[in-house]
Enzyme design. Structure first.
Site, mmCIF file in Angstrom:
data_model
loop_
_atom_site.group_PDB
_atom_site.id
_atom_site.type_symbol
_atom_site.label_atom_id
_atom_site.label_comp_id
_atom_site.label_asym_id
_atom_site.label_seq_id
_atom_site.Cartn_x
_atom_site.Cartn_y
_atom_site.Cartn_z
ATOM 1 N N THR A 208 1.556 -1.835 -4.428
ATOM 2 C CA THR A 208 1.356 -0.518 -3.808
ATOM 3 C C THR A 208 2.531 0.411 -4.115
ATOM 4 O O THR A 208 2.817 1.332 -3.360
ATOM 5 C CB THR A 208 1.201 -0.657 -2.281
ATOM 6 O OG1 THR A 208 2.336 -1.398 -1.798
ATOM 7 C CG2 THR A 208 -0.064 -1.366 -1.882
ATOM 8 N N THR A 211 2.243 4.709 -3.809
ATOM 9 C CA THR A 211 1.055 5.217 -3.090
ATOM 10 C C THR A 211 1.304 6.608 -2.487
ATOM 11 O O THR A 211 0.448 7.483 -2.550
ATOM 12 C CB THR A 211 0.607 4.262 -1.957
ATOM 13 O OG1 THR A 211 1.734 3.978 -1.128
ATOM 14 C CG2 THR A 211 0.030 2.984 -2.493
HETATM 15 N N1 ATP Z 1 -3.090 -1.589 2.034
HETATM 16 C C1 ATP Z 1 -3.688 -0.407 2.010
HETATM 17 N N2 ATP Z 1 -5.035 -0.320 1.922
HETATM 18 C C2 ATP Z 1 -5.655 0.867 1.881
HETATM 19 N N3 ATP Z 1 -5.013 2.036 1.927
HETATM 20 C C3 ATP Z 1 -3.679 2.032 2.028
HETATM 21 C C4 ATP Z 1 -2.934 0.814 2.074
HETATM 22 N N4 ATP Z 1 -1.595 1.109 2.152
HETATM 23 C C5 ATP Z 1 -1.520 2.450 2.145
HETATM 24 N N5 ATP Z 1 -2.762 3.014 2.098
HETATM 25 C C6 ATP Z 1 -3.070 4.442 2.047
HETATM 26 O O1 ATP Z 1 -2.300 4.971 0.971
HETATM 27 C C7 ATP Z 1 -1.842 6.279 1.271
HETATM 28 C C8 ATP Z 1 -0.327 6.296 1.212
HETATM 29 O O2 ATP Z 1 0.135 5.833 2.457
HETATM 30 P P1 ATP Z 1 1.501 5.188 2.793
HETATM 31 O O3 ATP Z 1 1.629 5.318 4.278
HETATM 32 O O4 ATP Z 1 1.561 3.822 2.186
HETATM 33 O O5 ATP Z 1 2.462 6.148 1.993
HETATM 34 P P2 ATP Z 1 3.975 5.984 1.677
HETATM 35 O O6 ATP Z 1 4.565 4.980 2.591
HETATM 36 O O7 ATP Z 1 4.507 7.369 1.692
HETATM 37 O O8 ATP Z 1 4.041 5.393 0.234
HETATM 38 P P3 ATP Z 1 5.441 5.074 -0.517
HETATM 39 O O9 ATP Z 1 5.954 3.829 0.073
HETATM 40 O O10 ATP Z 1 4.987 4.975 -1.931
HETATM 41 O O11 ATP Z 1 6.377 6.234 -0.266
HETATM 42 C C9 ATP Z 1 -2.432 6.600 2.632
HETATM 43 O O12 ATP Z 1 -3.670 7.244 2.451
HETATM 44 C C10 ATP Z 1 -2.635 5.227 3.269
HETATM 45 O O13 ATP Z 1 -3.590 5.246 4.291
#
Ligand code: ATP
Ligand code: HMH
Length: 279
Positions: A208, A211
């Protein structure tokens, strides 16, 4: 509706392993079908296992990159990611103020998945004071929203309370991302008269990396293409969900998500009319 001539800009840090930062942003712009441009704020020595070093670029070269882009190719949307220091934040904010910036998406990047601090602690107040109020939409994850608001977030209700507090700091919309909570992956779109829930099943994937960068760039792309805020977030949530579903093992740590647009699948089945190219 793609249009490869619609310019979209990312102002962010470089991830040498290609999974997050500028590289994820440009891959997203291309997959969704806009013309990607970049202003680099910092260079990270990073791979799937972590961030090993960071060098910030000078305020001067950050400012010049923004100026020459805006004076030549005005972006239809601009996304801000890693901004690192108080000085860089002020430079970006002052430079952007000279232009009519459309559809500004601020992703308040603070800490990488591997735990490296990408925003100096003393820069947090500047991010809140200068960049968040300029934004059309801010896209915090749970730990970032906790840092910005001081509210502890354990539930979707807490996400809503923190999101409303961030909205009061001046952006038009807040997308509170729930990727860090347990259960379904629930994101909330909050505006003065807007409250929408976007929900997907939690995918059990280890890869991930990127994301957060990807969903904020997807929103920037869809806004640039002319979708309204709700449709932009809906389509971007669909985009990140398939990108996570198709994420893959590369390297020895947390691998990247896969960038492709669902329309591509349809297009191979003969629905080319959905692919609208600029004349
Ligand atoms: N395991 C998962 N399954 C489905 N959707 C996910 C999963 N993990 C994150 N998401 C989705 O991915 C998107 C990014 O969310 P997240 O909260 O992970 O962002 P982030 O923490 O800012 O990412 P990063 O760590 O890359 O900065 C959101 O729409 C979240 O709901
Ligand atoms: C350069 C960069 N920006 C953002 C992120 C997101 O965490 C990252 N890992 N690296």
């Amino acid at each position: 509706m793609r249009n490869y001539k619609i310019p979209t800009l990312t102002i962010a840090g470089s991830d040498s392993s290609g999974g997050a930062g500028i590289q994820a942003d440009l891959k997203t712009f291309s997959a969704i079908g806009t013309y990607g441009m970049s202003v680099i704020t910092a260079i990270t020595a990073q791979n799937t296992q972590g961030v090993f070093d960071v060098e910030e670029l000078s305020q001067n070269i950050i400012k010049k990159q923004i100026e020459v882009v805006f004076e030549d190719i005005k972006p239809k949307s601009t996304k801000i990611g890693m901004v690192s220091s108080p000085e860089i934040i002020l430079e970006i904010s002052n430079t952007l103020k000279k232009y009519d910036v459309e559809n500004l998406v601020v992703d308040p990047v603070m800490i990488s998945k591997s735990g490296y601090s990408l925003l100096k602690p003393e820069a947090k107040a500047k991010l809140i004071k200068y960049l968040i109020p300029m934004a059309y939409i801010v896209t915090p994850n749970v730990p970032e929203a906790e840092e910005i608001t001081g509210i502890k977030i354990n539930t979707v209700e807490d996400m809503k309370i923190a999101g409303i507090k961030i909205l009061s700091m001046g952006p038009k919309y807040v997308l509170m991302k729930g990727g860090h909570l347990e259960g379904d992956a629930i994101d909330l779109l909050i505006g003065e008269e807007t409250f929408e829930i976007f929900k997907s099943k939690r995918l059990n994937r280890k890869n991930t990396h990127g994301t957060g960068c990807t969903i904020s760039s997807a929103i920037a792309s869809h806004l640039a293409l002319g979708y309204n805020i709700k449709d932009s977030v809906k389509l971007s949530k669909e985009y990140i969900t398939s990108a996570i579903e198709n994420s893959f093992d590369i390297g020895h740590g947390v691998g990247p998500v896969h960038h492709f647009y669902k329309l591509d699948e349809k297009n191979t089945k003969g629905e080319e009319k959905q692919l609208i190219l600029a004349e």
